[in-house]
Motif scaffolding. Structure first.
Motif, PDB file in Angstrom:
ATOM      1  N   MET A 291      -8.908-101.652  57.582  1.00  0.00           N
ATOM      2  CA  MET A 291      -9.080-100.237  57.335  1.00  0.00           C
ATOM      3  C   MET A 291      -9.120 -99.434  58.634  1.00  0.00           C
ATOM      4  N   VAL A 292      -9.750 -99.966  59.648  1.00  0.00           N
ATOM      5  CA  VAL A 292      -9.817 -99.266  60.935  1.00  0.00           C
ATOM      6  C   VAL A 292      -8.425 -99.087  61.512  1.00  0.00           C
ATOM      7  N   LEU A 293      -7.588-100.098  61.390  1.00  0.00           N
ATOM      8  CA  LEU A 293      -6.219-100.018  61.896  1.00  0.00           C
ATOM      9  C   LEU A 293      -5.469 -98.873  61.239  1.00  0.00           C
ATOM     10  N   VAL A 294      -5.615 -98.714  59.943  1.00  0.00           N
ATOM     11  CA  VAL A 294      -4.937 -97.637  59.216  1.00  0.00           C
ATOM     12  C   VAL A 294      -5.427 -96.282  59.700  1.00  0.00           C
ATOM     13  N   MET A 295      -6.724 -96.132  59.869  1.00  0.00           N
ATOM     14  CA  MET A 295      -7.268 -94.851  60.322  1.00  0.00           C
ATOM     15  C   MET A 295      -6.777 -94.525  61.726  1.00  0.00           C
ATOM     16  N   ASN A 296      -6.751 -95.502  62.623  1.00  0.00           N
ATOM     17  CA  ASN A 296      -6.259 -95.263  63.976  1.00  0.00           C
ATOM     18  C   ASN A 296      -4.785 -94.902  63.961  1.00  0.00           C
ATOM     19  N   ARG A 297      -4.027 -95.556  63.100  1.00  0.00           N
ATOM     20  CA  ARG A 297      -2.601 -95.266  63.024  1.00  0.00           C
ATOM     21  C   ARG A 297      -2.365 -93.834  62.550  1.00  0.00           C
ATOM     22  N   LYS A 298      -3.133 -93.385  61.581  1.00  0.00           N
ATOM     23  CA  LYS A 298      -2.983 -92.018  61.097  1.00  0.00           C
ATOM     24  C   LYS A 298      -3.282 -91.013  62.203  1.00  0.00           C
ATOM     25  N   ALA A 299      -4.294 -91.285  62.998  1.00  0.00           N
ATOM     26  CA  ALA A 299      -4.653 -90.379  64.077  1.00  0.00           C
ATOM     27  C   ALA A 299      -3.611 -90.393  65.183  1.00  0.00           C
TER      28      ALA A 299
ATOM     29  N   PHE B  85      -0.330 -90.739  64.783  1.00  0.00           N
ATOM     30  CA  PHE B  85       0.908 -90.098  64.349  1.00  0.00           C
ATOM     31  C   PHE B  85       0.624 -88.775  63.655  1.00  0.00           C
ATOM     32  N   VAL B  86       1.499 -87.805  63.882  1.00  0.00           N
ATOM     33  CA  VAL B  86       1.346 -86.495  63.248  1.00  0.00           C
ATOM     34  C   VAL B  86       2.690 -86.034  62.682  1.00  0.00           C
ATOM     35  N   HIS B  87       2.624 -85.158  61.683  1.00  0.00           N
ATOM     36  CA  HIS B  87       3.832 -84.579  61.115  1.00  0.00           C
ATOM     37  C   HIS B  87       4.384 -83.506  62.049  1.00  0.00           C
ATOM     38  N   ILE B  88       5.593 -83.085  61.800  1.00  0.00           N
ATOM     39  CA  ILE B  88       6.305 -82.199  62.735  1.00  0.00           C
ATOM     40  C   ILE B  88       5.578 -80.875  62.970  1.00  0.00           C
ATOM     41  N   ARG B  89       5.016 -80.291  61.933  1.00  0.00           N
ATOM     42  CA  ARG B  89       4.330 -79.006  62.118  1.00  0.00           C
ATOM     43  C   ARG B  89       3.123 -79.163  63.032  1.00  0.00           C
TER      44      ARG B  89
ATOM     45  N   TYR C 173       5.460 -88.262  64.261  1.00  0.00           N
ATOM     46  CA  TYR C 173       5.646 -88.447  65.697  1.00  0.00           C
ATOM     47  C   TYR C 173       4.401 -89.058  66.318  1.00  0.00           C
ATOM     48  N   LYS C 174       4.621 -89.933  67.263  1.00  0.00           N
ATOM     49  CA  LYS C 174       3.526 -90.540  68.003  1.00  0.00           C
ATOM     50  C   LYS C 174       3.046 -89.519  69.038  1.00  0.00           C
TER      51      LYS C 174
END
Length: 66
Positions: free
Chosen positions: A1-9, A11-15, A49-50
């Protein structure tokens, strides 16, 4: 679960990416068209985007850090 949360943080969407670095989303799309940046796609097919890659791209284009 921690890996998923870190991955979300990480990467961001284009806007959000555009807001972070202070450019128009179209600018980021042009960078992609020129092969300067390569987004991934989320489950819905939207560009993500990273954050670290955005900072590098901004520095290359504008010669300064965010």
């Amino acid at each position: 679960m921690v890996l998923v949360m870190n991955r979300k943080a990480e990467f961001v969407h284009i806007r959000t990416a555009a807001e972070i670095i202070g450019v128009n989303p179209q600018t980021i799309r042009r960078w992609e068209e020129r092969g300067l940046i390569n987004p991934l796609r989320d489950d819905l097919g939207h560009r993500i985007y990273k954050r670290s890659e955005l900072k590098i791209m901004y520095y290359r284009c504008y010669g300064r850090s965010i």
